[in-house]
Design a protein around this motif. Structure first.
Motif, mmCIF file in Angstrom:
data_model
loop_
_atom_site.group_PDB
_atom_site.id
_atom_site.type_symbol
_atom_site.label_atom_id
_atom_site.label_comp_id
_atom_site.label_asym_id
_atom_site.label_seq_id
_atom_site.Cartn_x
_atom_site.Cartn_y
_atom_site.Cartn_z
ATOM 1 N N VAL A 100 0.862 -1.182 0.000
ATOM 2 C CA VAL A 100 0.000 0.000 0.000
ATOM 3 C C VAL A 100 0.899 1.234 0.000
ATOM 4 C CG1 VAL A 100 -1.833 1.224 1.208
ATOM 5 C CG2 VAL A 100 -1.700 -1.267 1.347
ATOM 6 N N ARG A 129 9.439 7.700 0.430
ATOM 7 C CA ARG A 129 7.989 7.527 0.598
ATOM 8 C C ARG A 129 7.782 6.288 1.455
ATOM 9 N NH1 ARG A 129 4.839 11.506 -1.563
ATOM 10 N NH2 ARG A 129 3.232 10.086 -2.290
ATOM 11 N N ILE A 130 6.833 6.378 2.375
ATOM 12 C CA ILE A 130 6.618 5.263 3.287
ATOM 13 C C ILE A 130 5.212 4.720 3.124
ATOM 14 C CG2 ILE A 130 6.594 4.564 5.721
ATOM 15 C CD1 ILE A 130 8.790 6.520 6.214
ATOM 16 N N GLY A 131 5.125 3.420 2.958
ATOM 17 C CA GLY A 131 3.825 2.780 2.813
ATOM 18 C C GLY A 131 3.697 1.601 3.750
ATOM 19 N N LYS A 132 2.703 0.786 3.475
ATOM 20 C CA LYS A 132 2.460 -0.392 4.312
ATOM 21 C C LYS A 132 2.680 -1.648 3.491
ATOM 22 C CE LYS A 132 -1.662 0.882 5.420
ATOM 23 N NZ LYS A 132 -3.050 0.916 5.883
ATOM 24 N N PHE A 133 3.042 -2.697 4.196
ATOM 25 C CA PHE A 133 3.274 -3.982 3.554
ATOM 26 C C PHE A 133 2.508 -5.005 4.380
ATOM 27 C CE2 PHE A 133 6.269 -7.729 3.525
ATOM 28 C CZ PHE A 133 5.868 -8.198 2.293
ATOM 29 N N LEU A 134 1.518 -5.650 3.798
ATOM 30 C CA LEU A 134 0.708 -6.629 4.534
ATOM 31 C C LEU A 134 0.926 -8.014 3.954
ATOM 32 C CD1 LEU A 134 -1.314 -3.874 4.176
ATOM 33 C CD2 LEU A 134 -2.675 -5.297 5.682
ATOM 34 N N GLU A 135 1.056 -8.985 4.833
ATOM 35 C CA GLU A 135 1.112 -10.375 4.404
ATOM 36 C C GLU A 135 -0.040 -11.097 5.065
ATOM 37 O OE1 GLU A 135 5.555 -11.945 3.865
ATOM 38 O OE2 GLU A 135 5.182 -11.094 5.834
ATOM 39 N N LEU A 136 -0.709 -11.956 4.320
ATOM 40 C CA LEU A 136 -1.777 -12.752 4.925
ATOM 41 C C LEU A 136 -1.941 -14.041 4.157
ATOM 42 C CD1 LEU A 136 -4.426 -12.192 2.904
ATOM 43 C CD2 LEU A 136 -4.437 -10.053 4.139
ATOM 44 N N TYR A 165 11.511 -3.558 2.428
ATOM 45 C CA TYR A 165 10.366 -4.208 3.070
ATOM 46 C C TYR A 165 10.763 -4.522 4.501
ATOM 47 C CZ TYR A 165 9.516 -4.957 -1.872
ATOM 48 O OH TYR A 165 9.364 -4.772 -3.231
ATOM 49 N N THR A 210 9.567 -6.145 8.038
ATOM 50 C CA THR A 210 8.540 -7.009 8.642
ATOM 51 C C THR A 210 8.924 -7.332 10.075
ATOM 52 O OG1 THR A 210 9.748 -8.857 7.662
ATOM 53 C CG2 THR A 210 7.777 -8.127 6.515
ATOM 54 N N ARG A 246 -0.071 -10.177 8.951
ATOM 55 C CA ARG A 246 1.089 -9.492 9.530
ATOM 56 C C ARG A 246 1.254 -8.172 8.790
ATOM 57 N NH1 ARG A 246 3.391 -11.970 13.892
ATOM 58 N NH2 ARG A 246 5.523 -11.495 13.273
ATOM 59 N N ILE A 247 1.555 -7.129 9.537
ATOM 60 C CA ILE A 247 1.655 -5.813 8.917
ATOM 61 C C ILE A 247 3.060 -5.263 9.098
ATOM 62 C CG2 ILE A 247 0.746 -3.458 8.931
ATOM 63 C CD1 ILE A 247 -1.922 -4.602 9.645
ATOM 64 N N GLY A 248 3.635 -4.829 8.001
ATOM 65 C CA GLY A 248 4.976 -4.252 8.043
ATOM 66 C C GLY A 248 5.013 -2.919 7.329
ATOM 67 N N LYS A 249 6.218 -2.466 7.055
ATOM 68 C CA LYS A 249 6.404 -1.185 6.371
ATOM 69 C C LYS A 249 7.022 -1.429 5.011
ATOM 70 C CE LYS A 249 8.818 0.528 9.683
ATOM 71 N NZ LYS A 249 9.727 1.351 10.503
ATOM 72 N N PHE A 250 6.738 -0.498 4.123
ATOM 73 C CA PHE A 250 7.286 -0.564 2.774
ATOM 74 C C PHE A 250 7.839 0.819 2.467
ATOM 75 C CE2 PHE A 250 6.078 -0.015 -1.846
ATOM 76 C CZ PHE A 250 7.159 -0.704 -2.330
ATOM 77 N N ARG A 284 14.305 -6.637 4.009
ATOM 78 C CA ARG A 284 14.967 -7.026 2.776
ATOM 79 C C ARG A 284 14.764 -5.868 1.819
ATOM 80 N NH1 ARG A 284 11.053 -8.868 -0.778
ATOM 81 N NH2 ARG A 284 9.027 -9.069 0.241
#
Lengths: 82, 82
Positions: free
Chosen positions: A8, A38-45, B7, B9, B38-42, B75
């Protein structure tokens, strides 16, 4: 079982004060080569496949809950979970 | 100009209350197929190549400022910016 990774990001036209703050700190620390932070979100599911299509599910979840489509863009990848 | 995507996490052993909250909301909305949220940053940034090596720079920035290596993993990917 499918593993879904969702990225995101803020839309390009939207200011990113968090990114600017991080960039300022990096410059203060001597990393002057850095720009355009730029900072966004990274989701894993994980999704347990049902009669519903994974792509449809992910798009619905992103648009209803996970992202704010007024200011954010998203992209995602689906892979087989181990 | 190099474009770097980072990324961040949470380590697997670390609880992710934000992820749990999102998972709870998704279940309440009827998306019961979803687990392991799980929510991380990008982070995206650009680096103007200098005499310093890009990999070294990125690792230093991640370890000094961008991540908390006690609880987070990271990473990154480096690509040519357009």
């Amino acid at each position: 079982m499918k593993k879904v990774k969702i990225y995101v990001t803020l839309r390009e036209s939207i200011l990113d004060p968090q990114g600017s703050a991080v960039q300022g700190s990096l410059h203060n620390m001597g990393y002057d080569e850095v720009s355009e932070v730029r900072i966004g979100k990274f989701l894993e599911l994980q999704i347990d496949p049902s009669e519903r299509d994974v792509d449809t599910l992910v798009k619905e979840m992103c648009e209803k809950l996970l992202t704010n489509t007024v200011i954010e863009d998203y992209r995602y990848e689906v892979e087989e979970a181990n």
